[in-house]
Design a protein around this motif. Structure first.
Motif, PDB file in Angstrom:
ATOM      1  N   GLY A 195      32.069  49.468  31.930  1.00 59.09           N
ATOM      2  CA  GLY A 195      32.635  48.589  32.943  1.00 59.09           C
ATOM      3  C   GLY A 195      31.890  47.263  32.990  1.00 59.09           C
ATOM      4  O   GLY A 195      30.905  47.038  32.283  1.00 59.09           O
ATOM      5  N   TYR A 196      32.374  46.370  33.857  1.00 56.24           N
ATOM      6  CA  TYR A 196      31.876  44.996  33.888  1.00 56.24           C
ATOM      7  C   TYR A 196      30.393  44.892  34.240  1.00 56.24           C
ATOM      8  O   TYR A 196      29.704  44.006  33.756  1.00 56.24           O
ATOM      9  N   ALA A 197      29.887  45.757  35.093  1.00 59.12           N
ATOM     10  CA  ALA A 197      28.489  45.655  35.507  1.00 59.12           C
ATOM     11  C   ALA A 197      27.533  46.275  34.503  1.00 59.12           C
ATOM     12  O   ALA A 197      26.340  45.994  34.524  1.00 59.12           O
ATOM     13  N   GLY A 248      33.624  49.686  39.448  1.00 56.58           N
ATOM     14  CA  GLY A 248      34.973  49.151  39.479  1.00 56.58           C
ATOM     15  C   GLY A 248      35.998  50.213  39.826  1.00 56.58           C
ATOM     16  O   GLY A 248      36.943  49.961  40.556  1.00 56.58           O
ATOM     17  N   GLY A 256      27.600  36.951  35.206  1.00 57.86           N
ATOM     18  CA  GLY A 256      27.202  38.354  35.260  1.00 57.86           C
ATOM     19  C   GLY A 256      26.104  38.672  34.267  1.00 57.86           C
ATOM     20  O   GLY A 256      25.163  39.411  34.576  1.00 57.86           O
ATOM     21  N   GLY A 291      34.595  46.371  43.310  1.00 55.14           N
ATOM     22  CA  GLY A 291      34.863  47.762  43.007  1.00 55.14           C
ATOM     23  C   GLY A 291      34.736  48.685  44.205  1.00 55.14           C
ATOM     24  O   GLY A 291      34.254  48.314  45.279  1.00 55.14           O
ATOM     25  N   GLY A 304      32.073  39.465  37.337  1.00 57.13           N
ATOM     26  CA  GLY A 304      32.632  39.824  36.032  1.00 57.13           C
ATOM     27  C   GLY A 304      34.030  40.360  36.194  1.00 57.13           C
ATOM     28  O   GLY A 304      34.332  41.059  37.169  1.00 57.13           O
ATOM     29  N   ARG A 305      34.912  40.043  35.249  1.00 58.97           N
ATOM     30  CA  ARG A 305      36.279  40.549  35.247  1.00 58.97           C
ATOM     31  C   ARG A 305      36.850  40.414  33.853  1.00 58.97           C
ATOM     32  O   ARG A 305      36.249  39.791  32.973  1.00 58.97           O
ATOM     33  N   THR A 358      25.589  44.031  43.310  1.00 53.19           N
ATOM     34  CA  THR A 358      26.793  43.781  42.519  1.00 53.19           C
ATOM     35  C   THR A 358      26.629  42.537  41.656  1.00 53.19           C
ATOM     36  O   THR A 358      25.871  41.621  41.977  1.00 53.19           O
ATOM     37  N   ALA A 375      30.275  46.368  40.316  1.00 47.77           N
ATOM     38  CA  ALA A 375      31.103  45.174  40.233  1.00 47.77           C
ATOM     39  C   ALA A 375      31.360  44.618  41.632  1.00 47.77           C
ATOM     40  O   ALA A 375      31.335  45.345  42.625  1.00 47.77           O
ATOM     41  N   GLU A 376      31.617  43.320  41.678  1.00 46.89           N
ATOM     42  CA  GLU A 376      31.795  42.659  42.975  1.00 46.89           C
ATOM     43  C   GLU A 376      32.966  43.221  43.762  1.00 46.89           C
ATOM     44  O   GLU A 376      32.929  43.288  44.981  1.00 46.89           O
TER      45      GLU A 376
END
Length: 368
Positions: free
Chosen positions: A105-107, A12, A84, A45, A63-64, A60, A42-43
């Motif tokens: 982070g989101y991932a 991200g 995710g 990032g 997620g957010r 990826t 992340a998608e």
């Protein structure tokens, strides 16, 4: 491909991605083929640009952040997080890595949860002095938590430092200073002040830098390299153009070559992100740090303290920052004989150039 050695999860921002890539490169140096390392980000990032360029495969996950108030956006964000989580579980099950590194982070959390459910070892790396939510959760079942700062409150902590990109580790200010200043067009008789708020920029830093530069217009002993960032570039165009006089002032929208800038700089004015702190220490650069207000856990202030407490930096709270405050902070450093040299040595004293190798060793130690 299945049977990976490691999944490195987190992204991200550059603050997550650069340390992850530094660990990936350290693993390659230790004999693991690049194809045995999968980066999960992340998608939306910056990893989309950085990871393939470094030679690693990128996958990826959605997620957010979830808004605190109930709304349609909150429901969509929750659904994205759910997708995710399912994606992380399936990915780890398919790839079957020997170990998963969670960078936060989101991932990171979906992969760490998936690893836990598949009984695959997890190692956390936390870049900040105050850990993020994903790593606080993951730390409960991680085999070890690699931390960048002593005293970071995570279970099973191992002090490794924060991995720094290899090109920054190659910088020697003694060796590279003259050539770096030539590339930037900075005269040897000027003190170079670098102001940066990151790739997007920081409006408060940018406005203070412009006010200070206006006050320095008649000084022929200073140079300012102002890395404005994309967000404020157009907004501040007319104010940048109004800077004149004998001051060597140059504004750039984005800086592609920070190693050269760090080699040339006499002092850096910046936020206190974890990667920035690690790079300032690795190279040994004096700094004036303005922590981002409202950062989770006030982690940027905690990060800054690592340099401030050893004498490598000055701290200016965001609410106190204006052109006059910045001007006085820089002028104190410039006017005091030997102070910047002492600050450079103090910053370098806490640098951990082997941080990436330490984290790589930890992954090998805990790999199944």
């Amino acid at each position: 491909m299945t049977g990976r050695f490691a999944v490195i999860a987190g992204g991200g921002t550059a603050g997550h991605v650069h340390p992850g890539l530094a660990v990936a490169l350290a693993l390659v140096e230790r004999g693991h083929p690049p194809c045995s390392i999968l980066y999960v980000g992340a998608e939306r990032g910056i990893e989309h640009e950085l990871v393939p360029r470094a030679g690693f495969e990128l996958v990826t996950l959605p997620g957010r952040g979830i808004p605190r108030r109930l709304s349609v956006d909150a429901a969509r964000a929750a659904a994205s997080v759910g997708r995710g989580m399912m994606g992380g579980y399936r990915l780890v099950g398919r790839e079957r890595p020997r170990v998963v590194l969670s960078l936060g982070g989101y991932a990171a959390l979906p992969c760490a949860v998936g690893a836990g459910l598949h009984r695959i070892p997890v190692v956390v790396h936390e870049q900040n002095a105050a850990p993020g939510a994903a790593n606080r959760v993951t730390g409960r079942w991680a085999r070890a938590c690699a931390v960048s700062f002593a005293g970071t409150p995570l279970p099973n902590p191992v002090l490794t430092g924060n991995p720094v990109r290899p090109e920054m580790l190659e910088v020697s200010r003694d060796r590279d200073r003259a050539s770096a200043r030539t590339r930037l067009g900075i005269g040897a008789d000027r003190t170079l002040v670098v102001v940066t708020g990151g790739s997007l920029g920081a409006l408060r830093l940018n406005e203070a830098a412009l006010e200070a530069a206006r006050a320095w217009q008649d000084r022929d002993d200073l140079a300012v390299r102002h890395i404005v960032g994309a967000r404020d570039w157009e907004l501040l165009a007319s104010r940048r153009a109004a800077i004149s006089g004998r001051l060597a002032y140059e504004a750039v929208r984005y800086e592609d070559d920070m190693p050269t800038v760090f080699a040339a700089a006499d002092v850096v004015v910046s936020r206190a992100g974890a990667s920035t702190i690690a790079e300032l220490a690795a190279v040994g650069v004096p700094s004036v740090l303005v922590p981002l207000p409202g950062a989770p856990g006030d982690h940027q202030t905690a990060n800054a303290r690592a340099l401030v407490d050893v004498g490598g930096a000055r701290l200016v709270p965001d609410e106190s920052l204006d052109g006059d405050t910045l001007r006085r902070a820089v002028e104190e450093l410039v006017a005091t004989p030997g102070l910047m040299e002492a600050m450079a040595a103090a910053a370098a004293s806490i640098g951990r150039p082997d941080a990436a190798d330490r984290v790589a060793q930890l992954l090998e130690d805990h790999a199944s």
